[in-house]
Write an enzyme that holds these catalytic residues in place. Structure first.
Site, PDB file in Angstrom:
ATOM      1  N   ARG A 185      21.786  16.470 -61.679  1.00 60.10           N
ATOM      2  CA  ARG A 185      23.211  16.834 -61.656  1.00 60.10           C
ATOM      3  C   ARG A 185      23.432  17.998 -60.721  1.00 60.10           C
ATOM      4  NH1 ARG A 185      27.205  15.221 -66.149  1.00 60.10           N
ATOM      5  NH2 ARG A 185      26.214  13.234 -66.602  1.00 60.10           N
ATOM      6  N   THR A 213      29.227  20.784 -58.986  1.00 59.19           N
ATOM      7  CA  THR A 213      30.222  19.715 -59.218  1.00 59.19           C
ATOM      8  C   THR A 213      29.952  18.949 -60.515  1.00 59.19           C
ATOM      9  OG1 THR A 213      28.900  18.051 -58.084  1.00 59.19           O
ATOM     10  CG2 THR A 213      30.394  19.366 -56.720  1.00 59.19           C
ATOM     11  N   ASP A 231       9.164  19.594 -74.736  1.00 56.70           N
ATOM     12  CA  ASP A 231       9.452  18.946 -73.448  1.00 56.70           C
ATOM     13  C   ASP A 231       8.510  17.760 -73.272  1.00 56.70           C
ATOM     14  OD1 ASP A 231       9.271  18.282 -70.602  1.00 56.70           O
ATOM     15  OD2 ASP A 231      10.596  19.993 -70.329  1.00 56.70           O
ATOM     16  N   ASP A 241       6.535  17.591 -69.872  1.00 58.88           N
ATOM     17  CA  ASP A 241       5.428  18.558 -69.799  1.00 58.88           C
ATOM     18  C   ASP A 241       4.284  18.153 -70.720  1.00 58.88           C
ATOM     19  OD1 ASP A 241       6.568  20.159 -67.895  1.00 58.88           O
ATOM     20  OD2 ASP A 241       7.356  21.644 -69.299  1.00 58.88           O
TER      21      ASP A 241
HETATM   22  N1  URA Z   1      14.032  16.741 -72.960  1.00 56.71           N
HETATM   23  C1  URA Z   1      12.853  16.913 -73.586  1.00 56.71           C
HETATM   24  O1  URA Z   1      11.796  16.589 -73.047  1.00 56.71           O
HETATM   25  N2  URA Z   1      12.869  17.454 -74.816  1.00 56.71           N
HETATM   26  C2  URA Z   1      13.996  17.818 -75.458  1.00 56.71           C
HETATM   27  O2  URA Z   1      13.928  18.286 -76.591  1.00 56.71           O
HETATM   28  C3  URA Z   1      15.217  17.614 -74.786  1.00 56.71           C
HETATM   29  C4  URA Z   1      15.205  17.071 -73.537  1.00 56.71           C
END
Ligand code: URA
Length: 211
Positions: free
Chosen positions: A104, A108, A202, A205
């Protein structure tokens, strides 16, 4: 309105609980995301249309069922969606794979495609869009938008994730009401940083061992 389904299968729930644990390492996390994805693929594909075909067994001629032939494409949203692809191809090995990478514009707020590579007949296929975490729904909405721009119909798009936040489910349903959504869990909410609570952190990750 499309379907919204939480996959309550005990194996799915058990495996998801294992990878929510912050002490789980990359190898186990990746392998388990794949296993959960296979189980999700089983649920997501359960209404694929069948047709009758005549075949001959070693015993006699018979009429049996086979897939009616709507071809499938799996569409991971980059990057974490890649972690779900193999789980799906284990069950649907002939599926084509398309890729969508979007970001994104911070000013904008418009979605920009930085990498989109799809099968040429994508608009004729049954599409399984995959991303482990449905958080705000921004990426999912943008990815579905990118598919619709190329002629895909909502009724042919199913979105599958491991963990969804209510905000993300609502965002997809508001933008694309006929897209079916499948998840292994509907969690409580998003926190101030946009992470799903309790979530699993995440996903990208944890899948790839980055930070
Ligand atoms: N993306 C992720 O990998 N974990 C989250 O909790 C939210 C978005």
């Amino acid at each position: 309105m499309g379907k919204f389904e939480v996959i309550e299968h005990p194996l799915v729930q058990h495996k998801l609980t294992m990878i929510r644990d912050k002490n789980v390492g990359t190898k186990f996390f990746r392998e388990t995301v794949k296993e959960i994805s296979t189980l999700i693929a089983y649920e997501v594909s359960k209404n694929m249309p069948l047709k009758e075909v005549e075949i001959e067994t070693p015993i006699c001629k018979t009429t049996q069922k086979e897939l009616a032939g709507k071809k499938v494409a799996i569409v991971p949203i980059l990057r974490a969606g890649l972690g779900m692809v193999e789980g799906f191809t284990d069950l649907i090995p002939a599926a084509k794979i398309g890729f969508i990478g979007m970001y994104r514009d911070e000013e904008t707020l418009k979605p920009h495609e930085y990498f989109v590579k799809l099968p040429s007949d994508v608009s004729e296929r049954q599409l399984f869009v995959v991303d482990p975490m449905l958080a705000t729904g921004g990426s999912a909405v943008d990815a579905i938008g990118a598919l619709k721009k190329r002629g895909c119909e909502e009724k042919n798009i199913k979105f599958a994730c491991l963990v969804a936040a209510p905000e993300g489910v609502k965002a997809i349903q508001a933008a694309y009401p006929d897209v079916d959504i499948y998840t292994a869990a509907l969690d409580e909410r998003l926190n101030e940083q946009g992470y799903i609570v309790p979530g699993l952190g995440d996903a990208g990750d944890r899948l790839f061992g980055t930070k």
